[in-house]
Design an enzyme around this catalytic site. Structure first.
Site, PDB file in Angstrom:
ATOM      1  N   GLY A  46      25.217  -5.221 -46.552  1.00 25.32           N
ATOM      2  CA  GLY A  46      26.307  -5.546 -45.554  1.00 25.32           C
ATOM      3  C   GLY A  46      27.179  -4.675 -45.370  1.00 25.32           C
ATOM      4  O   GLY A  46      27.396  -3.598 -45.710  1.00 25.32           O
ATOM      5  N   GLN A  51      35.763  -2.558 -42.536  1.00 30.07           N
ATOM      6  CA  GLN A  51      35.353  -1.120 -43.502  1.00 30.07           C
ATOM      7  C   GLN A  51      35.182  -0.101 -42.447  1.00 30.07           C
ATOM      8  O   GLN A  51      35.251   1.158 -42.746  1.00 30.07           O
ATOM      9  CB  GLN A  51      33.938  -1.512 -44.359  1.00 30.07           C
ATOM     10  CG  GLN A  51      34.054  -2.350 -45.214  1.00 30.07           C
ATOM     11  CD  GLN A  51      33.038  -2.467 -45.818  1.00 30.07           C
ATOM     12  OE1 GLN A  51      32.026  -3.340 -45.418  1.00 30.07           O
ATOM     13  NE2 GLN A  51      32.516  -1.672 -46.989  1.00 30.07           N
ATOM     14  N   CYS A  92      30.067  -1.465 -53.377  1.00 28.45           N
ATOM     15  CA  CYS A  92      30.661  -1.659 -52.391  1.00 28.45           C
ATOM     16  C   CYS A  92      30.448  -0.147 -51.434  1.00 28.45           C
ATOM     17  O   CYS A  92      30.878   0.903 -52.219  1.00 28.45           O
ATOM     18  CB  CYS A  92      32.353  -1.912 -52.289  1.00 28.45           C
ATOM     19  SG  CYS A  92      33.268  -2.112 -50.797  1.00 28.45           S
ATOM     20  N   LEU A  93      30.299  -0.140 -50.082  1.00 30.33           N
ATOM     21  CA  LEU A  93      30.204   1.216 -49.501  1.00 30.33           C
ATOM     22  C   LEU A  93      31.609   1.881 -49.164  1.00 30.33           C
ATOM     23  O   LEU A  93      31.498   2.871 -48.997  1.00 30.33           O
ATOM     24  CB  LEU A  93      29.459   0.906 -47.995  1.00 30.33           C
ATOM     25  CG  LEU A  93      28.233   0.319 -48.078  1.00 30.33           C
ATOM     26  CD1 LEU A  93      27.546  -0.173 -46.682  1.00 30.33           C
ATOM     27  CD2 LEU A  93      27.214   1.027 -48.860  1.00 30.33           C
ATOM     28  N   HIS A 134      31.462 -11.456 -50.643  1.00 27.79           N
ATOM     29  CA  HIS A 134      32.048  -9.910 -50.770  1.00 27.79           C
ATOM     30  C   HIS A 134      32.718  -9.709 -49.219  1.00 27.79           C
ATOM     31  O   HIS A 134      33.752  -8.840 -49.269  1.00 27.79           O
ATOM     32  CB  HIS A 134      31.014  -9.139 -51.111  1.00 27.79           C
ATOM     33  CG  HIS A 134      31.326  -7.700 -51.277  1.00 27.79           C
ATOM     34  ND1 HIS A 134      31.292  -7.216 -52.405  1.00 27.79           N
ATOM     35  CD2 HIS A 134      31.624  -6.635 -50.189  1.00 27.79           C
ATOM     36  CE1 HIS A 134      31.649  -5.742 -52.348  1.00 27.79           C
ATOM     37  NE2 HIS A 134      31.872  -5.436 -50.985  1.00 27.79           N
ATOM     38  N   GLU A 135      31.771  -9.917 -48.388  1.00 27.92           N
ATOM     39  CA  GLU A 135      31.954  -9.420 -46.987  1.00 27.92           C
ATOM     40  C   GLU A 135      33.213 -10.365 -46.242  1.00 27.92           C
ATOM     41  O   GLU A 135      34.213  -9.755 -45.464  1.00 27.92           O
ATOM     42  CB  GLU A 135      30.719  -9.552 -46.014  1.00 27.92           C
ATOM     43  CG  GLU A 135      29.797  -8.993 -46.421  1.00 27.92           C
ATOM     44  CD  GLU A 135      29.761  -7.406 -46.665  1.00 27.92           C
ATOM     45  OE1 GLU A 135      30.970  -6.756 -46.236  1.00 27.92           O
ATOM     46  OE2 GLU A 135      29.000  -6.841 -47.491  1.00 27.92           O
ATOM     47  N   HIS A 138      36.349  -8.689 -47.555  1.00 30.04           N
ATOM     48  CA  HIS A 138      36.764  -7.672 -46.907  1.00 30.04           C
ATOM     49  C   HIS A 138      37.716  -7.994 -45.402  1.00 30.04           C
ATOM     50  O   HIS A 138      38.659  -7.410 -45.349  1.00 30.04           O
ATOM     51  CB  HIS A 138      35.428  -6.865 -46.408  1.00 30.04           C
ATOM     52  CG  HIS A 138      35.067  -5.878 -47.196  1.00 30.04           C
ATOM     53  ND1 HIS A 138      35.929  -4.785 -47.848  1.00 30.04           N
ATOM     54  CD2 HIS A 138      33.753  -5.541 -47.876  1.00 30.04           C
ATOM     55  CE1 HIS A 138      35.014  -3.994 -48.587  1.00 30.04           C
ATOM     56  NE2 HIS A 138      33.813  -4.467 -48.366  1.00 30.04           N
TER      57      HIS A 138
HETATM   58  O1  K1U Z   1      30.387  -4.430 -48.066  1.00 30.63           O
HETATM   59  C1  K1U Z   1      29.904  -3.368 -48.651  1.00 30.63           C
HETATM   60  O2  K1U Z   1      30.395  -2.639 -49.105  1.00 30.63           O
HETATM   61  C2  K1U Z   1      28.237  -3.696 -48.932  1.00 30.63           C
HETATM   62  C3  K1U Z   1      27.769  -3.912 -50.112  1.00 30.63           C
HETATM   63  C4  K1U Z   1      27.349  -5.316 -50.131  1.00 30.63           C
HETATM   64  C5  K1U Z   1      27.035  -5.732 -51.700  1.00 30.63           C
HETATM   65  C6  K1U Z   1      26.153  -5.370 -52.280  1.00 30.63           C
HETATM   66  C7  K1U Z   1      26.007  -5.913 -53.736  1.00 30.63           C
HETATM   67  C8  K1U Z   1      26.889  -6.964 -54.094  1.00 30.63           C
HETATM   68  C9  K1U Z   1      27.848  -7.275 -53.398  1.00 30.63           C
HETATM   69  C10 K1U Z   1      27.713  -6.837 -52.046  1.00 30.63           C
HETATM   70  C11 K1U Z   1      26.632  -2.987 -50.424  1.00 30.63           C
HETATM   71  O3  K1U Z   1      25.626  -2.993 -49.675  1.00 30.63           O
HETATM   72  S1  K1U Z   1      26.536  -1.903 -51.591  1.00 30.63           S
HETATM   73  C12 K1U Z   1      25.192  -1.056 -51.566  1.00 30.63           C
HETATM   74  C13 K1U Z   1      23.797  -1.919 -52.297  1.00 30.63           C
HETATM   75  O4  K1U Z   1      24.206  -2.861 -53.025  1.00 30.63           O
HETATM   76  C14 K1U Z   1      22.489  -1.496 -51.851  1.00 30.63           C
HETATM   77  C15 K1U Z   1      22.271  -0.559 -51.212  1.00 30.63           C
HETATM   78  C16 K1U Z   1      20.907  -0.175 -50.960  1.00 30.63           C
HETATM   79  C17 K1U Z   1      19.816  -0.998 -51.377  1.00 30.63           C
HETATM   80  C18 K1U Z   1      20.235  -2.293 -51.898  1.00 30.63           C
HETATM   81  C19 K1U Z   1      21.676  -2.453 -52.285  1.00 30.63           C
HETATM   82 ZN    ZN Z   2      32.290  -3.851 -49.554  1.00 25.42          ZN
END
Ligand code: K1U
Ligand code: ZN
Length: 170
Positions: A46, A51, A92-93, A134-135, A138
């Site tokens: 996501g 972000q 979270c990225l 979560h999004e 943000h």
């Molecule tokens: O909003 C963001 O920072 C993106 C975030 C979304 C999220 C993931 C897990 C739980 C809640 C919200 C991410 O994508 S973090 C990276 C991640 O979870 C992932 C990366 C590669 C493959 C699978 C998952």
């Molecule tokens: Zn996030």
């Protein structure tokens, strides 16, 4: 298409509240394509416009294994939440390398506009439900670590400040 820079916590711009999008035009379609490219490249499941320092209410999500089920949600709103709650280990990225348990409603009903300007609703649970919540956080200026205890937030900020100082010295 373009790869965009993702803001890192504790950047204060992550706490701005995003504004509603009045109409879907070419600027919004280009932003959605760039956000999707940035999310896939990261990689993540996501990304919210906040972000990438764009304070407008749009998120992209793709939780599929094959990365071929992109959802673009414009002005997303949670219109109903279950009383039942679940705990999920979130990442979270904008806070790379940090994962922690967050409790949220297990199921939500979401209303959002798509890139055709049509408004629709869907139910989300599991990873999709967590990701949508979560999004939307943000877009409201909230980063997932703000769901953690004050002690954990204080420790995390101290750790990130130390890392920053070490990087400046290197
Ligand atoms: O909003 C963001 O920072 C993106 C975030 C979304 C999220 C993931 C897990 C739980 C809640 C919200 C991410 O994508 S973090 C990276 C991640 O979870 C992932 C990366 C590669 C493959 C699978 C998952
Ligand atoms: Zn996030």
């Amino acid at each position: 298409m373009a790869l965009l820079q993702i803001l890192r916590y504790p950047d204060p711009r992550l706490h701005k509240k995003a504004k509603r999008i009045a109409r879907v035009d070419d600027r919004i379609r280009t932003l959605a394509a760039d956000m999707a490219e940035t999310m896939y490249d990261a990689p993540g499941v996501g990304l919210a416009a906040t972000q990438i320092d764009v304070h407008e209410r749009m998120v992209v999500i793709d939780i599929s294994e094959e990365k071929n089920e992109l959802r673009v949600l414009i002005n997303p709103e949670i219109i109903a939440s279950s009383d039942e709650a679940s705990v999920y280990e979130e990442g979270c990225l904008s806070v790379p390398g940090v994962y922690d348990d967050v409790e949220r409603p297990s199921r939500v009903r979401v209303r959002a506009m798509n890139l055709e300007g049509e408004i629709g609703e869907f139910e989300a649970e599991g990873l999709l439900g967590v990701c949508v919540q979560h999004e939307i956080d943000h877009l409201n200026g909230k980063v997932f670590v703000q769901h953690l205890s004050m002690l954990k937030q204080t420790r995390l900020k101290a750790k990130l400040r130390k890392q920053e100082r070490e990087l400046e010295r290197a």
